[in-house]
Scaffold this motif. Structure first.
Motif, short mmCIF file in Angstrom:
data_model
loop_
_atom_site.label_atom_id
_atom_site.label_comp_id
_atom_site.label_asym_id
_atom_site.label_seq_id
_atom_site.Cartn_x
_atom_site.Cartn_y
_atom_site.Cartn_z
N PHE A 392 2.33 -8.88 -1.73
CA PHE A 392 2.53 -7.54 -2.30
C PHE A 392 3.90 -7.01 -1.91
O PHE A 392 4.11 -6.64 -0.74
N PRO A 393 4.83 -6.93 -2.83
CA PRO A 393 6.17 -6.43 -2.49
C PRO A 393 6.15 -5.02 -1.92
O PRO A 393 7.05 -4.65 -1.16
N ARG A 394 5.13 -4.23 -2.24
CA ARG A 394 5.06 -2.84 -1.76
C ARG A 394 4.10 -2.67 -0.58
O ARG A 394 3.71 -1.55 -0.26
N TYR A 395 3.74 -3.76 0.05
CA TYR A 395 2.80 -3.70 1.18
C TYR A 395 3.34 -2.82 2.31
O TYR A 395 2.63 -1.95 2.83
N ASP A 396 4.58 -3.02 2.70
CA ASP A 396 5.15 -2.22 3.79
C ASP A 396 5.24 -0.75 3.40
O ASP A 396 5.00 0.14 4.23
N ALA A 397 5.60 -0.49 2.14
CA ALA A 397 5.66 0.90 1.68
C ALA A 397 4.27 1.53 1.70
O ALA A 397 4.11 2.71 2.06
N PHE A 398 3.26 0.75 1.33
CA PHE A 398 1.89 1.26 1.36
C PHE A 398 1.50 1.63 2.80
O PHE A 398 0.95 2.70 3.04
N LYS A 399 1.79 0.75 3.74
CA LYS A 399 1.44 1.03 5.14
C LYS A 399 2.18 2.27 5.65
O LYS A 399 1.62 3.07 6.41
N ARG A 400 3.45 2.42 5.25
CA ARG A 400 4.22 3.59 5.69
C ARG A 400 3.56 4.88 5.17
O ARG A 400 3.39 5.85 5.93
N LEU A 401 3.19 4.89 3.89
CA LEU A 401 2.58 6.09 3.33
C LEU A 401 1.22 6.37 3.97
O LEU A 401 0.88 7.53 4.24
N ARG A 402 0.47 5.32 4.21
CA ARG A 402 -0.83 5.52 4.85
C ARG A 402 -0.67 6.17 6.22
O ARG A 402 -1.40 7.11 6.57
N LYS A 403 0.30 5.67 6.98
CA LYS A 403 0.50 6.20 8.33
C LYS A 403 1.05 7.62 8.30
O LYS A 403 0.71 8.44 9.15
N GLU A 404 1.89 7.93 7.31
CA GLU A 404 2.40 9.29 7.20
C GLU A 404 1.26 10.27 6.93
O GLU A 404 1.26 11.40 7.45
N LEU A 405 0.28 9.86 6.14
CA LEU A 405 -0.84 10.72 5.82
C LEU A 405 -1.87 10.77 6.95
O LEU A 405 -2.55 11.78 7.14
N ASP A 406 -2.00 9.68 7.69
CA ASP A 406 -3.08 9.56 8.67
C ASP A 406 -2.58 8.81 9.90
O ASP A 406 -2.95 7.66 10.15
N ALA A 407 -1.74 9.47 10.67
CA ALA A 407 -1.09 8.82 11.81
C ALA A 407 -2.10 8.34 12.85
O ALA A 407 -1.86 7.34 13.54
N ASP A 408 -3.22 9.03 12.97
CA ASP A 408 -4.20 8.68 14.00
C ASP A 408 -5.25 7.69 13.51
O ASP A 408 -6.15 7.31 14.27
N GLY A 409 -5.18 7.27 12.25
CA GLY A 409 -6.13 6.29 11.74
C GLY A 409 -7.54 6.84 11.58
O GLY A 409 -8.52 6.10 11.75
N LEU A 410 -7.65 8.12 11.22
CA LEU A 410 -8.97 8.73 11.05
C LEU A 410 -9.80 8.00 10.00
O LEU A 410 -11.02 7.87 10.14
N PHE A 411 -9.14 7.50 8.95
CA PHE A 411 -9.86 6.89 7.84
C PHE A 411 -9.87 5.36 7.88
O PHE A 411 -10.17 4.71 6.89
N LEU A 412 -9.56 4.80 9.03
CA LEU A 412 -9.61 3.35 9.19
C LEU A 412 -10.92 2.93 9.87
O LEU A 412 -11.57 3.72 10.53
N ASN A 413 -11.25 1.66 9.70
CA ASN A 413 -12.28 1.03 10.52
C ASN A 413 -11.72 -0.30 11.01
O ASN A 413 -10.55 -0.63 10.74
N ASP A 414 -12.50 -1.08 11.72
CA ASP A 414 -11.97 -2.31 12.29
C ASP A 414 -11.45 -3.26 11.22
O ASP A 414 -10.40 -3.89 11.38
N HIS A 415 -12.16 -3.38 10.11
CA HIS A 415 -11.77 -4.28 9.03
C HIS A 415 -10.41 -3.86 8.45
O HIS A 415 -9.51 -4.69 8.28
N LEU A 416 -10.25 -2.57 8.17
CA LEU A 416 -9.03 -2.11 7.53
C LEU A 416 -7.87 -2.00 8.51
O LEU A 416 -6.72 -2.25 8.14
N ARG A 417 -8.18 -1.67 9.76
CA ARG A 417 -7.11 -1.57 10.77
C ARG A 417 -6.41 -2.92 10.96
O ARG A 417 -5.19 -2.98 11.14
N GLY A 418 -7.18 -3.99 10.90
CA GLY A 418 -6.58 -5.30 11.07
C GLY A 418 -5.66 -5.70 9.94
O GLY A 418 -4.79 -6.56 10.13
N LEU A 419 -5.81 -5.06 8.79
CA LEU A 419 -4.98 -5.40 7.63
C LEU A 419 -3.87 -4.38 7.36
O LEU A 419 -2.80 -4.75 6.89
N PHE A 420 -4.13 -3.11 7.67
CA PHE A 420 -3.20 -2.05 7.28
C PHE A 420 -2.81 -1.10 8.40
O PHE A 420 -2.07 -0.16 8.18
N GLY A 421 -3.30 -1.33 9.60
CA GLY A 421 -3.03 -0.41 10.70
C GLY A 421 -1.59 -0.51 11.18
O GLY A 421 -0.86 -1.44 10.87
#
Length: 421
Positions: A392-421
């Motif tokens: 995914f060419p925009r994978y890093d951009a996706f992760k940046r936006l996710r972290k900007e919206l949710d710096a503390d990982g409120l909406f992550l779980n173990d499965h998603l944190r391992g891929l996008f945290g």
């Protein structure tokens, strides 16, 4: 916190998905009916330092929903909010199912532009995971979303559309609930249409040799490869169909779907043909008796990829009988959709829900990796951050936006944190 905010959370209850593969008991459960109740649940979770995940109808294979914190259940948050019959647009709460929405649109002389053959998922879950139908001119369901509203990790409402927070909107459309909790979605429908569907069985050579003309000449063409005589019954595919096949195994079950204006008279139907509104023809019955993996390869890689999968099953796994499903999908502009900026061909491989199936899926995954296959987020996959960065060419951009919206990982779980945290 007010009394209402405290009461929005109740003790957690056992949750399991449609397939029975995933289950968990969260600390708290929230079953909101309004946007403000969603906001209250998020604020309370944040105050308690607990993560949050939401569920629709549980049709995803991986552990997308599981959380030790607050589980938001959309089952009572499923109404139509508004309809613009002039613009053919509808705004809905996230828990409404694809089928209920499609049937509602029929009453307003509208249809979804496209949908898959299971309609019991929540519309939000289907959109968030990149769920799709088929057709070389038809993108996935997320492409029908024209605006969305979420509750952010800060407990505020955020509106997104191509004109408002446009970069976030593109990334949000297939984001697995990692940007926030959805409270409404607005979709662009099209004028209501009927579908003339034809189904038949044929030898593999007839299917592959005529693949591109059928893709070109029909609104939708997709097929299931049936390795065994018993394969069709495993997916509740119809029997008694017309057939040009020379045998009962290693053949294809093929389908064409063509749209017809609702004011046209119905055609005379031959064996294997159906005709009705899109909301009726698209869905098919399925039993949750399978473990599925689906990856999308670049459109031009389909024949080679499919050929390798067929050879693998016939030679190494000759007893595997579940159909292999193949569907083309048009590209979209989202960030991590399987079809992000790339026309694709989705190939779904299934096996029985037992440990031995993992060996098959691992071997198929190796084929997909060689052919740049991207995962359907609602089905099993073997992704790693390194693979995602390559795919995914925009994978890093996706992760940046996710972290900007949710710096503390409120909406992550173990499965998603391992891929996008």
């Amino acid at each position: 916190m007010t009394a209402g905010q405290t009461e929005i959370l109740e003790p957690g209850k056992l949750w399991w998905n449609w397939f029975g593969e995933q289950n968990f008991v969260p600390r708290y459960l929230a079953r909101p009916r309004t946007e403000d109740e969603v906001r209250q649940a998020v604020l309370k979770a944040r105050e308690l330092g607990l993560p949050v995940r939401a569920s629709g109808r549980g049709h995803s294979n991986p552990p997308i929903v599981a959380t030790p914190g607050v589980h938001i259940d959309f089952s009572q948050f499923r109404e139509v909010v508004s309809v613009d019959e002039q613009k053919l647009q509808v705004t809905v709460q996230p828990g409404i199912t694809v089928g209920d929405l499609s049937r509602f649109l029929r009453t307003k002389k509208m249809s979804l532009n496209n949908q898959g053959d299971i309609d019991t998922q929540s519309i939000c879950g289907a959109i968030s995971t990149g769920t799709h139908g088929a057709g070389i001119t038809l993108p996935c369901l997320a492409a029908q979303v024209i605006s969305a509203r979420i509750v952010t990790a800060e407990g505020t409402f955020l509106d997104m559309s191509p004109d408002e927070n446009s970069e976030l909107f593109r990334a949000f459309k297939s984001s697995l609930g990692m940007f926030g909790i959805v409270v409404s979605l607005t979709l662009q429908a099209i004028p209501s249409y009927n579908i003339h569907k034809r189904s038949w069985n044929a030898d593999l050579d007839e299917c592959i040799d005529g693949l591109h003309p059928r893709l070109r000449d029909n609104r939708t063409f997709w097929f299931f490869w049936l390795p065994h005589a018993r394969s069709a019954e495993l997916f509740v595919l119809p029997d008694g169909l017309p057939s040009t096949a020379s045998r009962d195994n290693d053949i294809c079950h093929m389908r064409t779907y063509n749209a017809v204006p609702v004011d046209e008279p119905p055609p005379a139907l031959a064996p294997g043909e159906e005709y009705d509104h899109s909301s009726v023809i698209f869905p098919n019955p399925y039993e949750p008796n399978f473990r599925e993996m689906e990856y999308t390869v670049p459109f031009g890689n389909f024949e080679e990829t499919f050929g390798e999968i067929r050879h693998l099953i016939l030679t190494k796994y000759p007893e595997e009988a579940f159909p292999v499903e193949s569907r083309p999908v048009k590209s979209d502009d989202s960030y991590i959709s399987p079809f992000s900026e790339r026309d694709g061909y989705a190939i779904g491989v299934s096996g029985a829900p037992q440990p031995s199936t993992w060996a098959l899926l691992r071997d198929v995954d190796a084929i997909f990796e060689r052919h740049d296959g991207r995962p359907h987020w609602g089905k099993h996959h073997f992704m790693t951050p390194a693979r995602l960065e390559r795919l995914f060419p925009r994978y890093d951009a996706f992760k940046r936006l996710r972290k900007e919206l949710d710096a503390d990982g409120l909406f992550l779980n173990d499965h998603l944190r391992g891929l996008f945290g």
